[in-house]
Write a protein that holds these residues in place. Structure first.
Motif, mmCIF file in Angstrom:
data_model
loop_
_atom_site.group_PDB
_atom_site.id
_atom_site.type_symbol
_atom_site.label_atom_id
_atom_site.label_comp_id
_atom_site.label_asym_id
_atom_site.label_seq_id
_atom_site.Cartn_x
_atom_site.Cartn_y
_atom_site.Cartn_z
ATOM 1 N N LEU A 1 -8.671 7.643 11.177
ATOM 2 C CA LEU A 1 -7.253 7.191 10.237
ATOM 3 C C LEU A 1 -8.065 6.195 9.437
ATOM 4 O O LEU A 1 -7.255 6.802 8.230
ATOM 5 N N ARG A 2 -8.942 5.475 8.867
ATOM 6 C CA ARG A 2 -9.300 4.392 8.101
ATOM 7 C C ARG A 2 -9.539 5.465 7.495
ATOM 8 O O ARG A 2 -9.219 4.964 5.658
ATOM 9 N N ALA A 3 -10.222 6.500 7.551
ATOM 10 C CA ALA A 3 -10.981 7.010 5.769
ATOM 11 C C ALA A 3 -9.115 8.166 5.199
ATOM 12 O O ALA A 3 -9.220 8.287 4.505
ATOM 13 N N ILE A 4 -8.728 8.830 6.279
ATOM 14 C CA ILE A 4 -7.319 9.320 5.845
ATOM 15 C C ILE A 4 -6.790 8.400 5.450
ATOM 16 O O ILE A 4 -6.152 9.420 4.173
ATOM 17 N N VAL A 5 -6.623 7.763 5.091
ATOM 18 C CA VAL A 5 -5.440 6.338 4.353
ATOM 19 C C VAL A 5 -6.769 5.743 3.395
ATOM 20 O O VAL A 5 -5.493 5.435 2.528
ATOM 21 N N GLY A 6 -7.694 5.470 3.251
ATOM 22 C CA GLY A 6 -8.536 5.829 1.803
ATOM 23 C C GLY A 6 -9.345 3.853 1.881
ATOM 24 O O GLY A 6 -9.487 3.925 0.930
ATOM 25 N N THR A 7 -8.968 3.530 3.149
ATOM 26 C CA THR A 7 -9.723 2.409 3.182
ATOM 27 C C THR A 7 -11.321 2.549 3.619
ATOM 28 O O THR A 7 -12.350 1.007 3.483
ATOM 29 N N LEU A 8 -11.340 3.699 3.855
ATOM 30 C CA LEU A 8 -12.929 3.551 4.245
ATOM 31 C C LEU A 8 -13.794 5.029 3.621
ATOM 32 O O LEU A 8 -13.623 6.196 3.770
ATOM 33 N N THR A 9 -14.256 4.464 3.046
ATOM 34 C CA THR A 9 -15.438 5.996 1.773
ATOM 35 C C THR A 9 -16.102 6.962 2.550
ATOM 36 O O THR A 9 -17.362 6.326 3.341
ATOM 37 N N ARG B 1 -15.009 14.872 1.937
ATOM 38 C CA ARG B 1 -13.707 14.935 1.458
ATOM 39 C C ARG B 1 -12.089 15.251 2.085
ATOM 40 O O ARG B 1 -12.619 16.077 2.767
ATOM 41 N N ILE B 2 -11.670 14.661 1.365
ATOM 42 C CA ILE B 2 -9.805 14.496 2.314
ATOM 43 C C ILE B 2 -9.364 14.869 0.320
ATOM 44 O O ILE B 2 -8.714 14.189 -0.617
ATOM 45 N N THR B 3 -8.880 16.199 0.503
ATOM 46 C CA THR B 3 -8.361 16.293 -0.272
ATOM 47 C C THR B 3 -6.879 16.298 -0.393
ATOM 48 O O THR B 3 -6.010 17.467 1.101
ATOM 49 N N ASP B 4 -5.630 16.613 -1.192
ATOM 50 C CA ASP B 4 -4.188 17.126 -1.570
ATOM 51 C C ASP B 4 -3.578 16.068 -0.114
ATOM 52 O O ASP B 4 -1.943 16.679 0.151
ATOM 53 N N ARG B 5 -3.812 14.563 -0.871
ATOM 54 C CA ARG B 5 -3.496 13.769 0.152
ATOM 55 C C ARG B 5 -1.533 13.358 -0.094
ATOM 56 O O ARG B 5 -1.915 13.402 -1.419
ATOM 57 N N PRO B 6 -0.894 13.044 0.326
ATOM 58 C CA PRO B 6 0.091 13.319 -0.189
ATOM 59 C C PRO B 6 0.355 11.722 -0.116
ATOM 60 O O PRO B 6 0.029 10.471 0.711
ATOM 61 N N GLU B 7 1.615 11.467 -0.963
ATOM 62 C CA GLU B 7 1.706 10.085 -1.780
ATOM 63 C C GLU B 7 3.645 9.934 -1.361
ATOM 64 O O GLU B 7 4.255 10.639 -1.836
ATOM 65 N N PRO B 8 3.515 8.636 -1.284
ATOM 66 C CA PRO B 8 3.106 7.420 -1.081
ATOM 67 C C PRO B 8 2.347 7.183 0.644
ATOM 68 O O PRO B 8 2.693 8.109 1.650
ATOM 69 N N VAL B 9 1.258 7.161 0.711
ATOM 70 C CA VAL B 9 0.575 6.365 2.111
ATOM 71 C C VAL B 9 0.776 5.419 2.437
ATOM 72 O O VAL B 9 0.776 4.290 2.232
ATOM 73 N N PRO C 1 9.715 5.690 1.211
ATOM 74 C CA PRO C 1 9.734 7.042 2.767
ATOM 75 C C PRO C 1 8.531 7.765 2.156
ATOM 76 O O PRO C 1 7.833 7.533 1.163
ATOM 77 N N PRO C 2 7.647 7.403 3.158
ATOM 78 C CA PRO C 2 6.265 8.026 3.015
ATOM 79 C C PRO C 2 5.954 9.559 2.651
ATOM 80 O O PRO C 2 6.598 10.021 3.762
ATOM 81 N N GLY C 3 5.435 9.483 2.315
ATOM 82 C CA GLY C 3 4.318 11.030 2.000
ATOM 83 C C GLY C 3 3.592 11.579 3.439
ATOM 84 O O GLY C 3 3.530 12.688 3.782
ATOM 85 N N LEU C 4 2.441 10.088 3.650
ATOM 86 C CA LEU C 4 2.364 9.770 4.807
ATOM 87 C C LEU C 4 1.943 9.438 5.531
ATOM 88 O O LEU C 4 1.974 8.008 5.189
ATOM 89 N N LEU C 5 2.669 9.215 6.834
ATOM 90 C CA LEU C 5 2.873 7.727 7.648
ATOM 91 C C LEU C 5 1.770 7.857 8.288
ATOM 92 O O LEU C 5 1.274 8.773 9.556
ATOM 93 N N VAL C 6 1.069 7.096 8.476
ATOM 94 C CA VAL C 6 -0.681 6.900 9.817
ATOM 95 C C VAL C 6 -0.203 5.735 10.658
ATOM 96 O O VAL C 6 0.122 4.426 10.169
ATOM 97 N N LEU C 7 -0.217 6.491 11.892
ATOM 98 C CA LEU C 7 0.385 5.733 12.848
ATOM 99 C C LEU C 7 -0.855 4.882 13.863
ATOM 100 O O LEU C 7 -1.261 5.639 14.540
#
Length: 251
Positions: free
Chosen positions: A45-53, A58-66, A140-146
């Motif tokens: 999940l940390r990689a998906i939201v971008g806090t862990l490289t 790679r992760i592409t087409d990540r919706p915004e905002p996260v 309103p999130p484009g990607l909601l990570v819980l």
């Protein structure tokens, strides 16, 4: 969103936490992330939201905002609930008055209104968790990570969470949720991602849709661990209910 051959670890010489992870999640879809404690769910999940490289992939087409609700919301901050939420809304591009109004609307929905003028360090664990949820929903999130969003929440807010998730996906947002408690097992149409042995696979529905339901009774103090073990093994937990002690002892 596409996850392509992702490899994750916490240092160049550290062991791999996850390897060769390839998944996809279309707009408006929900994925439930399953696995035992320590399997690597939070790492993914940390990689998906971008806090862990990632070390590879790679992760592409990540919706915004996260929007991210971490497993442990940091409450040691010198703000009242209202000031913190207004500030978080402003960071995401809302005018302070609009952010404050949105915060009050969500606070009412999550039964947080009496705590708006309370400082974060004075809140209980469940109340802090509500603040963490609201800060993720101010825009309103484009990607909601819980990540384990149900910890400490009362029954009314637990019942509200599936509706919130449905509202996000109805407007084209995607949702990824990890829930060790099993409280969000009934999300309609959710994909299942299983984390095990450093790999993540999507668990597909059984061919033909046939299923057999088996009821399992355990003591109350083992319920959380049992739900987690069943889900980690790839089983779907339909519901968890309490049974009177008298009826249990009569069996």
């Amino acid at each position: 969103m596409r996850i392509e051959d992702l490899w994750l670890r916490y240092g160049p010489r550290a062991p791999w936490v996850l390897r060769e992870v390839s998944l996809s999640l279309p707009a408006g879809a929900t994925a439930v992330l399953l696995g035992r404690n320590g399997a690597g769910k939070s790492t993914l999940l940390r990689a998906i939201v971008g806090t862990l490289t990632p070390a590879r992939g790679r992760i592409t087409d990540r919706p915004e905002p996260v929007a991210w609700v971490p497993e442990r919301f940091p409450p040691d901050q010198p703000f009242t609930v209202a000031d913190y939420l207004t500030h978080m809304g402003a960071i995401r591009g809302r005018r302070p008055a609009t952010a404050r109004s949105a915060a009050r609307d969500w606070a009412e929905r999550f039964q947080l209104t009496p705590y708006l003028d309370v400082r974060l360090p004075a809140l209980s664990k469940g109340t802090v968790q509500k603040v963490g949820l609201i800060q993720a929903l101010l825009v309103p999130p484009g990607l909601l990570v819980l990540d384990e969003p149900t910890e400490g929440l009362d029954g009314a807010v637990l019942a509200e969470l599936p509706r919130v998730i449905a509202e996000v996906t109805a407007t084209g947002g995607s949702v990824i949720v990890s829930d060790h408690s099993g409280a969000l097992v009934d999300l309609p149409g959710a994909r299942t991602w299983q984390v095990d042995g450093g790999h993540v696979t999507e668990v597909l529905p059984a061919a033909g849709g046939g299923r057999r339901v088996i009821e399992v009774a355990v003591s109350a103090d083992r319920a959380t661990d049992t739900v987690a073990q069943l889900r980690a093994a790839g089983h779907e937990v339909l519901r968890v209910r309490d049974e009177p002690a008298a009826r249990w002892s009569a069996r």
